[in-house]
Design an enzyme around this catalytic site. Structure first.
Site, PDB file in Angstrom:
ATOM      1  N   ALA A  65       0.845  -1.194   0.000  1.00  0.00           N
ATOM      2  CA  ALA A  65       0.000   0.000   0.000  1.00  0.00           C
ATOM      3  C   ALA A  65       0.877   1.240   0.000  1.00  0.00           C
ATOM      4  O   ALA A  65       2.015   1.220   0.458  1.00  0.00           O
ATOM      5  CB  ALA A  65      -0.914   0.000   1.214  1.00  0.00           C
ATOM      6  N   GLY A 109       0.240  -5.130   0.920  1.00  0.00           N
ATOM      7  CA  GLY A 109      -0.929  -5.264   0.063  1.00  0.00           C
ATOM      8  C   GLY A 109      -0.633  -6.015  -1.214  1.00  0.00           C
ATOM      9  O   GLY A 109      -1.530  -6.655  -1.788  1.00  0.00           O
ATOM     10  N   GLU A 112      -0.925  -9.579  -0.266  1.00  0.00           N
ATOM     11  CA  GLU A 112      -2.351  -9.859  -0.093  1.00  0.00           C
ATOM     12  C   GLU A 112      -3.051  -9.978  -1.443  1.00  0.00           C
ATOM     13  O   GLU A 112      -3.941 -10.818  -1.619  1.00  0.00           O
ATOM     14  CB  GLU A 112      -2.997  -8.761   0.744  1.00  0.00           C
ATOM     15  CG  GLU A 112      -2.532  -8.748   2.186  1.00  0.00           C
ATOM     16  CD  GLU A 112      -3.150  -7.626   2.993  1.00  0.00           C
ATOM     17  OE1 GLU A 112      -3.993  -7.910   3.857  1.00  0.00           O
ATOM     18  OE2 GLU A 112      -2.790  -6.455   2.752  1.00  0.00           O
ATOM     19  N   GLU A 132       3.922  -5.412   7.641  1.00  0.00           N
ATOM     20  CA  GLU A 132       3.185  -4.312   8.272  1.00  0.00           C
ATOM     21  C   GLU A 132       3.549  -4.084   9.738  1.00  0.00           C
ATOM     22  O   GLU A 132       3.505  -2.941  10.224  1.00  0.00           O
ATOM     23  CB  GLU A 132       1.672  -4.560   8.152  1.00  0.00           C
ATOM     24  CG  GLU A 132       1.081  -4.270   6.785  1.00  0.00           C
ATOM     25  CD  GLU A 132       1.140  -5.457   5.841  1.00  0.00           C
ATOM     26  OE1 GLU A 132       0.397  -5.456   4.844  1.00  0.00           O
ATOM     27  OE2 GLU A 132       1.933  -6.397   6.095  1.00  0.00           O
TER      28      GLU A 132
END
Length: 258
Positions: A65, A109, A112, A132
């Site tokens: 992200a 992300g 993911e 993270e």
């Protein structure tokens, strides 16, 4: 679709979506996620598209992200919460096969995103991880759920709690990656696999994906019942009759997805 940050091309029945934010290491932001959600919605309605490949440009899948957007994410979560129509919802409900072609980093992300796809093909120097915790956060787009389903508790906990990434070979051994290939060839291999899938009955492929994913959310007994229902839908289809006739006649089947 915003072409500057998302490139969409076709190769027969396969759609290739390439994240195009090289200066930001193909990181995810709201504009990109909205563009991807819109494109997937379009591809879902397009009966000529039978499989999708997601990749990143310049040898980089997705570095995660966009960290600069964290303040905006905090404000949005406090005011409105997550949108039910988010990209992640669209991807998780997408009925056609989706293959991730991972070159370089797939972190946060990006990892993911790969885990949310049906199949992951990785270049040999790829790295997949969820770091993270190193910035005081945790995965928020399914990482704690999908990664543990893919690799099991021990590996997933190591990834989630240390933040250390897996090599492509480690990810393949753990079950997060389906196949490791030479660097620079992941996209071509993913497209070739998608084309191979597209040769099969579109209806049967959709039903098989649906039944398999159902296994992750229900008990074995419920999963078997769901599989049985999908099986009977498949064998009563025109595609099933065509597949049987083609096999007996020793010719290539001509599937219609019905």
């Amino acid at each position: 679709m915003t072409e500057q940050i998302l490139q969409s091309t076709r190769d027969g029945a396969v759609a290739l979506l390439e994240i195009n934010r090289p200066k930001a290491k193909n990181s995810l932001n709201d504009e990109l996620l909205a563009a991807m959600a819109a494109e997937l919605a379009t591809l879902r309605r397009d009966d000529t598209v039978l499989a999708v490949v997601i990749a990143g440009v310049d040898g980089m899948f997705c570095a995660g992200a966009d960290i600069t957007a964290l303040d905006e994410i905090r404000a949005r979560a406090l005011v409105t919460g997550d949108s039910a129509e988010s990209f992640w919802s669209v991807l998780s409900e997408f009925p056609k096969p989706v293959i991730a072609a991972v070159e370089g980093f797939a972190l946060g992300g990006g990892c993911e995103l790969a885990a949310a796809c049906d199949i992951v093909i990785a270049g040999e120097s790829a790295r997949l991880g969820v770091p993270e915790v190193r910035i005081g956060a945790i995965p928020g787009a399914g990482g704690t759920q999908r990664i543990i389903q893919a690799v099991g508790k021990a590996k997933a906990m190591t990834m989630l709690l240390t933040g250390d990434p897996l090599t492509a070979d480690q990810a393949c051994e753990a079950g997060l990656v389906a196949e490791v290939i030479a660097d620079g060839e992941a996209v071509a291999r993913a497209v070739a696999m998608a084309q191979r899938i597209a040769e099969n009955s579109p209806l049967a492929v959709t039903l098989a994906k649906d039944a398999a994913l159902h296994a992750l959310e229900t008990s074995l007994t419920q999963g078997l019942e769901h599989e049985k229902r999908n099986f009977y839908v498949a064998v009563h289809s025109a595609d099933s009759r065509e597949g049987q006739a083609a096999f007996l006649a020793k010719r290539a089947p001509r599937f219609t997805g019905k």
